[in-house]
Design an enzyme around this catalytic site. Structure first.
Site, mmCIF file in Angstrom:
data_model
loop_
_atom_site.group_PDB
_atom_site.id
_atom_site.type_symbol
_atom_site.label_atom_id
_atom_site.label_comp_id
_atom_site.label_asym_id
_atom_site.label_seq_id
_atom_site.Cartn_x
_atom_site.Cartn_y
_atom_site.Cartn_z
ATOM 1 N N ASP A 183 4.093 -4.687 3.681
ATOM 2 C CA ASP A 183 5.532 -4.987 3.742
ATOM 3 C C ASP A 183 5.748 -6.431 4.184
ATOM 4 O OD1 ASP A 183 4.655 -4.544 6.319
ATOM 5 O OD2 ASP A 183 6.300 -3.231 6.921
ATOM 6 N N HIS A 200 0.848 -1.200 0.000
ATOM 7 C CA HIS A 200 0.000 0.000 0.000
ATOM 8 C C HIS A 200 0.883 1.251 0.000
ATOM 9 C CE1 HIS A 200 1.173 0.621 4.120
ATOM 10 N NE2 HIS A 200 0.946 -0.670 4.327
#
Ligand SMILES: *[C@@H]1O[C@H](CO)[C@@H](O)[C@H](O)[C@H]1NC(C)=O
Ligand SMILES: *[C@@H]1O[C@H](CO)[C@@H](O)[C@H](O)[C@H]1NC(C)=O
EC number: 3.1.3.-
Length: 463
Positions: free
Chosen positions: A362, A80
């Site tokens: 991540d 994102h």
């Protein structure tokens, strides 16, 4: 250095290159280059790369192939975009960042207003439950925790536009009358991942037709779908966390810094550490908002540098000790397996799922990078993109090849399954069979046990 000076540096460090000039200094690098990069990484420079502040159109290597190659399918994994922190620094005012999308604020993208207006007409039918309860674009004058910011939206509008120019305009990946089943869209259940995916698609698709959009919901950040149960993976993770903890204890400067910061905000050091202050400090840093102060003093750039430097040290030790690699090989197997399945169907001439988008975190991208052997790759920045391209050689139609790109850089021959191939073949790509062999078998061989499949490797005794 204060936040302002650091941010001014953004403009001194080239984040894009002129079309032709490729000086070694200005070339954007994903894999540290031992020849030109200083052995000691600069925490401020690393933090700026992490922010990924949008600037002029970037140079990228996606879609580069000899003329006789035809693009068959593309598989995109994104993190994102820029978000508000997930944690607050205790007893301080949280940074005032506006998460509404407005034209007269930087960073800006020409499609921003059209994106907002299109999203506000969004259709619930386009989302698997519970995604349909999420807002389709950020819209709070004071960001909520973890909310995507305007920067985050712009980052992915840019990603989408870049991919559109390459894959749609240049390589005609989708036919003009493309249909819903030619896209495969999947996101975790956070508003920031859904909105990032929508922004990327809005930049990517020539006509964003709500009737042709269907986002599936992925409950696991590892995108492991029905194959998440893997006890050995969890054991690797526990050992990795133990390693992380011991490294932290050894760093007296870090302990001292946490102690100082805890004094400033007047909470026990343990409580401050648990609040993961670097997450919040990075938000201050990326948005040029000064670090918080109390009447006891201010959190400052020196604190930031110490913690960021430790993060870099931690990543270095993580590579050496290989526990994270074990975790990653098992953690990334299901999604890599799914991806090669999708590629293999495309090689059989199936015209579905030509463009797959996984909107993730991540903690999704990092294990995939590590499992592929890209352990030198930088930690996934905001709006990072990892792309698998599948190509067919028109001169030998039965031969299919893959390219792997991370943030626009071709890392195909840095992967563990294609390092040697590079030396033997003049082809600028990796045979699909290499990737398939790796996912079906060599991943488990790399774990060092006797297991040769996912189930056995996940249930190894006495590990
Ligand atoms: C950072 O903020 C200061 C005001 O606090 C402003 O003067 C400066 O121009 C900003 N820097 C950048 C790079 O945006
Ligand atoms: C790998 O993918 C195949 C289908 O392509 C599926 O049958 C198999 O269950 C998958 N294995 C894992 C561990 O996800």
């Amino acid at each position: 250095m204060d936040v302002l000076t650091a941010l001014l540096l953004v403009h001194l460090i080239p984040v894009s290159t002129p079309k032709n000039g490729m000086s070694s200094k200005s070339r954007k690098r994903i894999m540290p280059d031992p020849v030109t990069e200083p052995p000691v990484t600069d925490p401020v420079y690393e933090a700026l790369l992490y922010c990924n502040i949008p600037s002029v159109a970037e140079r990228s290597m996606e879609g580069h192939a000899p003329h006789h190659f035809k693009l068959v399918s593309v598989h995109v994994f994104i993190r994102h975009g820029d978000r508000y922190p997930l944690y607050v620094i205790p007893k301080t005012k949280r940074p005032e960042i506006d998460c509404t999308l407005v034209a007269n604020r930087k960073p800006y993208h020409p499609k921003l207003e059209a994106f907002v207006s299109h999203m506000s007409k969004g259709s619930g039918a386009s989302f698997e439950s519970p995604l349909n309860s999420l807002p389709l674009y950020p819209n709070h004058p004071l960001c909520e925790m973890g909310e995507l910011t305007q920067t985050g939206v712009v980052q992915h509008l840019q990603n989408g536009q870049l991919l559109r120019d390459i894959y749609l305009k240049k390589h005609k990946l989708l036919p003009n009358d493309w249909s819903a089943d030619q896209l495969y869209l999947e996101t975790t259940g956070k508003s920031r991942t859904l909105q990032s995916g929508l922004a990327l698609l809005y930049g990517f698709l020539p006509d964003f037709d709500w009737k042709k959009i269907y986002f599936r919901h992925q409950p696991s950040a590892l995108f492991c779908s029905g194959s998440c149960y893997c006890p050995v993976r969890n054991q690797y993770l526990e050992k990795e966390q133990r390693r992380q903890y011991l490294l932290r204890l050894k760093n007296s400067q870090l302990e001292k810094t946490y102690g100082e910061m805890a004094k400033i905000v007047d909470v026990p050091t343990k409580q401050l550490r648990a609040a993961n202050p670097i997450d919040s400090m990075l938000c201050h840093f990326c948005h040029n908002v000064s670090f918080p102060c109390t009447r006891n003093g201010c959190v400052d750039m020196e604190h930031f540098k110490v913690i960021k430097t430790h993060q870099i040290e931690d990543e270095r030790e993580r590579r050496e000790k290989k526990l994270y690699l074990g975790y990653s090989l098992l953690g990334a197997h299901p999604i890599l397996n799914q991806t090669i399945g999708r590629m293999q169907r495309a090689t059989e001439g199936r015209k579905e799922e030509l463009f797959a988008l996984y909107s993730a975190h991540d903690v999704t991208l990092s294990p995939v990078l590590s499992a592929l052997g890209l352990s030198e790759a930088r930690f996934p920045r905001f709006a990072a993109r990892l792309i698998f391209e599948l190509w067919q050689d028109r001169e030998k139609p039965s031969e299919h090849s893959v390219r792997i790109l991370y943030n626009g850089v071709d890392v195909t021959f840095h992967t563990s399954f294609c390092q040697d191939h590079h030396k033997r073949s003049p082809k600028p790509m990796c045979p699909l069979e290499n990737l398939v062999r790796f996912v079906k078998r060599d991943m488990f061989v790399a774990l060092g046990g006797s297991g040769t499949n996912y189930y056995d490797a996940c249930h190894r005794e006495g590990f």
